[in-house]
Design a protein around this motif. Sequence first.
Motif, short mmCIF file in Angstrom:
data_model
loop_
_atom_site.label_atom_id
_atom_site.label_comp_id
_atom_site.label_asym_id
_atom_site.label_seq_id
_atom_site.Cartn_x
_atom_site.Cartn_y
_atom_site.Cartn_z
N LEU A 1 0.97 -1.18 -0.15
CA LEU A 1 0.07 -0.10 0.00
C LEU A 1 0.87 1.20 0.12
N SER A 2 2.37 1.28 -0.23
CA SER A 2 3.06 2.33 -0.41
C SER A 2 2.36 3.38 -1.44
N GLY A 3 2.18 2.84 -2.41
CA GLY A 3 1.65 3.80 -3.50
C GLY A 3 0.14 4.71 -3.11
N LEU A 4 -0.32 4.40 -2.07
CA LEU A 4 -1.82 4.90 -1.79
C LEU A 4 -1.39 5.76 -0.23
N ALA A 5 -2.28 7.07 -0.37
CA ALA A 5 -2.50 8.01 0.84
C ALA A 5 -3.85 7.73 1.26
N PHE A 6 -4.17 7.85 2.52
CA PHE A 6 -5.29 7.72 3.29
C PHE A 6 -5.87 8.77 3.82
N GLY A 7 -6.92 9.14 3.55
CA GLY A 7 -7.57 10.47 4.44
C GLY A 7 -8.97 9.93 5.06
N ALA B 1 -4.66 -4.55 9.02
CA ALA B 1 -4.45 -3.61 10.30
C ALA B 1 -5.75 -2.81 10.52
N GLU B 2 -5.85 -2.69 11.89
CA GLU B 2 -6.90 -1.86 12.47
C GLU B 2 -6.41 -0.39 12.92
N VAL B 3 -6.87 0.43 12.21
CA VAL B 3 -5.91 1.92 12.36
C VAL B 3 -6.87 2.62 13.23
N PRO B 4 -6.17 3.30 14.09
CA PRO B 4 -6.98 4.08 14.97
C PRO B 4 -7.47 5.51 14.05
N LEU B 5 -8.91 5.90 14.28
CA LEU B 5 -9.41 7.01 14.01
C LEU B 5 -8.90 8.21 15.01
N PRO B 6 -9.15 9.39 14.51
CA PRO B 6 -8.97 10.36 15.60
C PRO B 6 -10.23 10.54 16.55
N ALA B 7 -9.96 11.44 17.44
CA ALA B 7 -11.13 11.84 18.09
C ALA B 7 -12.29 12.47 17.35
N ALA B 8 -13.43 11.88 17.55
CA ALA B 8 -14.67 12.29 16.67
C ALA B 8 -14.81 13.97 17.22
N PRO B 9 -15.13 14.77 15.88
CA PRO B 9 -15.31 16.28 16.30
C PRO B 9 -16.78 16.22 16.76
N GLU B 10 -17.30 17.18 17.47
CA GLU B 10 -18.56 17.53 18.03
C GLU B 10 -19.46 17.67 16.72
N VAL B 11 -20.62 17.30 17.03
CA VAL B 11 -21.85 17.45 16.00
C VAL B 11 -22.98 18.01 16.59
N PRO C 1 -23.82 11.22 12.75
CA PRO C 1 -22.20 11.14 12.19
C PRO C 1 -21.73 9.78 11.65
N VAL C 2 -20.80 10.05 10.70
CA VAL C 2 -20.19 8.86 9.90
C VAL C 2 -18.94 9.33 9.19
N TRP C 3 -17.96 8.28 9.60
CA TRP C 3 -16.50 8.47 8.92
C TRP C 3 -16.44 8.04 7.56
N THR C 4 -16.06 9.02 6.73
CA THR C 4 -15.55 8.09 5.41
C THR C 4 -13.98 8.11 5.14
N VAL C 5 -13.62 6.97 4.85
CA VAL C 5 -12.05 6.91 4.73
C VAL C 5 -11.87 6.50 3.36
N ARG C 6 -10.81 7.23 2.79
CA ARG C 6 -10.48 7.07 1.18
C ARG C 6 -8.98 6.83 1.21
N ALA C 7 -8.98 5.76 0.09
CA ALA C 7 -7.53 5.50 -0.28
C ALA C 7 -7.12 5.80 -1.44
N TRP D 1 -12.77 3.08 -0.69
CA TRP D 1 -13.30 4.13 0.10
C TRP D 1 -14.00 3.01 1.01
N GLY D 2 -14.46 3.53 2.13
CA GLY D 2 -15.53 2.70 3.24
C GLY D 2 -16.00 3.90 4.35
N GLN D 3 -17.15 3.55 4.81
CA GLN D 3 -17.69 4.44 5.67
C GLN D 3 -17.85 3.65 7.03
N VAL D 4 -17.47 4.15 7.94
CA VAL D 4 -17.70 3.79 9.35
C VAL D 4 -18.96 4.41 10.25
#
Length: 966
Positions: free
Chosen positions: A592-598, A624-634, A640-646, A663-666
């Motif tokens: 996955l070195s050729g991808l950036a995640f956001g 791998a299970e990757v920690p998400l940052p602290a959720a912003p206030e809503v 609320p939903v997280w969208t993670v993109r490669a 992409w995926g949504q959590v």
Amino acid sequence: MTDLPWYTSFAPEQGTLPPRSWTADSDAARLPLGGDWAFRLSPAADAADTSFAAPGFDAGGWRTVAVPGHWVLQGKDGEFGGPAYTNVLYPFPVDPPFVPDENPTGDHLRRFDLPDGWPAGGGAVLRFDGVESCARVWLNGTELGWFKGSRLAHEFAVGELLRERDNVLAVRVHQWSSGSYLEDQDQWWLPGIFRDVTLLHRPEGAPGDFFVHASYDHRTGTGDLRVDCDVPGRVRVPELGLDVAAGESVTVPVEPWSAEVPRLYEGELTAGGERIGLRIGFRSVYVEDGVLKANGRRILFRGVNRHEFHPETGRAVDLETLRADVELMKRHNINAVRTSHYPPHPAFLDLCDSYGLWVIDEGDLETHGFEELGWRGNPVDDERWTPALLDRAARLVERDKNHPSVVLWSLGNECGSGAGLGAMARWIRDRDPSRPVHYEGDRSCRDVDVYSRMYPPHAEVAEIGRREDEGPEHRRALPFILCEYAHAMGNGPGGLSEYQRLFETYERCQGGFVWEWIDHGLVHPVHGYGYGGDFGEELHDGNFVCDGLLFPDRTPSPGLVEYKKVIEPVRIEPGERPGTVAVTNLHDVADLSGLAFGWEFLADGRLVGAGTLDVPPLSAGERAEVPLPAAPEVPEGAEPVWTVRAVLAADAPWAPAGHEVAWGQVPAAPATAPSVRSVAVPPVAEGGRIAVGPAALDARTGAPLELGGLPVTGFGLDVWRAPTDNDEGAPWQPDTRYGPLWRELGLHRMRHRTDAVEVTDGGVTVRVRVAPAARDIGLAVTYRWTSDGTVTHLGVDVRPEGAWPVPLPRLGVRLGLPAVLDRVEWYGGGPGEAYPDTRAAARLGRWESTVAGLQTPYVRPQENGARIDTRWLELTGGGTGLRVAGDPSFWFTARRWTGVELDAAAHRPDLVPGDTLWLNLDHALHGIGSQSCGPGVLPEYRLEAAPSAFAFTFTALGAAAAESGA
């Protein structure tokens, strides 16, 4: 039969040179002969003599056609005939090797001079890369010979016949020949010189052929290279420090070639005064322990079948279009192509080498029409045809053998079984033992190295994956691929996600190839795009030729968008631990070195925060299970939903940096909304109307006349949809061809009967029975209308009566609104259409469109445009509007034509926008499936008639809000 005309003989060619490897990278002079050629069309093979081939012939009165091209796609008003489409049936009597007297014949003339600087000495070769269906060739009055094999290259030696000035090349092309019996390939019949014609200088002593053997040993990380050449020469690969004699073997450390990492080494072969460029990819492909592997790793094909096609020029496809196809494939996560059902333009394989695609290279062979005759007379089981079959095998292998992208040879398609196929397989293995052999049509698998099937249902794929399938014992030891699956005709295909899970679960199941890449709709002056029957054909198979993941103009269909999501090489999903996202690398080779995640954090579809995500460069197969940052206030009560993109971290040859690969949504836990209980206002009955807050109902029928200040027409429960191609189904599966069964039951003409309109202080209850004519089944519907004075709430309860024999197409309500409502915004799944079994690509968010933009332009109009998981919908225009919220979420479609009009349309221009916006608000929809040729809808996606309850809330917007007093 010794006196057969050449074009109906069993022989494949006369006067041509032996087939050889092809490269576009050579320093030998070449002269492309494309352009405008003089052209004469005759109605029969013997309607005109051959005097046109003489150098002094005056063709001044002839018309012209473009070469490469098909004459039936040129000329004015059909003066050169027209295209014809059949899937299986031959469009002429089956009496091999004969063809009818009605055999359109095109005589072509091209005059040319040798360019200044054309080398003196040596020889020259005249090369044809594709002519349908056969060609007889003269140069300067001398007959060179003839050939068959439409998608195969043929060459003639012409050095002694060339002149510096005024060379005359004459070619006679017959639409039908004995070769046509071997080319029944589910496509348009399009005669003509449709690929390049080239004059090539051949230096004295130049090689006739060369063969690059470049294998890879994954255990040592080394590659073995040997370049065989039929004349002495030298091979240089500067990057590897190699300078060796042709025919000499060397072993060097190398990086392997794969579809994911298409590593090529530039080199050259110099022999006989010619320099030939080499693009060397080291890889080994083989079957080991019942699994197809490349470089020691299991391959998982995420593939498509690809006919060559352009909506204006047919199979005459230019380099720009070839490149567009490859780049579109790469951008949609496709890693493999089956060249159905013939070798492609040679430049296409160059692109596959460079960009990285696994290729099943298929022979120019299909005899499907003999199936209609119980395979009587099938050429692959008639020894008289064997030389022609072997010629096709040789021309496939010899032309394409130096392409690292080609990993399997395919004998052909849908030819039944016969000894001729075995002869082809033996020849191929003897010539090139480095690649496995593929063929689907013989279930015995006696001549192949992989077990291949078309359209097996999911349950059977699982059985095959477990190696529990019935059949020859040796077949259970073979790897399994689906050379065709998920028929992409019209709306669909459905069930892709379920297939992909099977491929990932069972090692034996190594993926497949969706049928197919592009709709073959030809530009038509009336219909926009035409299909079978639109060009006056007597025998045709309708729009079965429009079954691709691209529309004819190469716009991706929703099916391609769905496929990209299903086969994405990185899976992003909720982690097992709270606050994490699971990332799995599903590549066969690449890390996955050729991808950036956001990440993005959404609240009710609005962006609240965004940032980068630190994902390790996982190797292929790692998770791998990757920690998400602290959720912003809503905001309170927001979803609320997280969208993670490669995305690509850097530019790739096929897409720029930032291109989304996966992409995926959590979901995140929503804040608790305060409990709000509205107080119902009593309805008011007056003058045949019942006011329920800002809504007005017809006092007699209970149907709404106004909602939120907007007039409403045509309200009622709706269970009908314009059947999709997959609903219409395949004739061999009559019990699940729901389109015809729905019509037979009468679901397209349901009748409504109002049984009661009950007014209380709490609201209005309307009881209705909806049922088809001539049947004793029905749906008992209860509508409950209430309002708090600001919004109107509709509750719907549906109870089936009687034994329903088929699933419902849809279940929801339909209403007509003013067509001025042209803008659409919604919070739910989007941006494109989705159905229960085609929903993987729908992501939760806020989306906007015009009503026209909601429509999917299938070549044959059908049910389309549904949006899934809608929380709320706003329709606006002309300063007014209406908001609809669902309880629970709902599906919606919005069109300016009725479902009946959509069903009646045969082509896109048949749909004319009316003055009413028809809005469907659906609680549920029947799935899509793939039954236009493949399996039907899986049980979990069938909409069985069952008790259901759902609700909607209507709110006025803009001027409508003012008019309703909100």
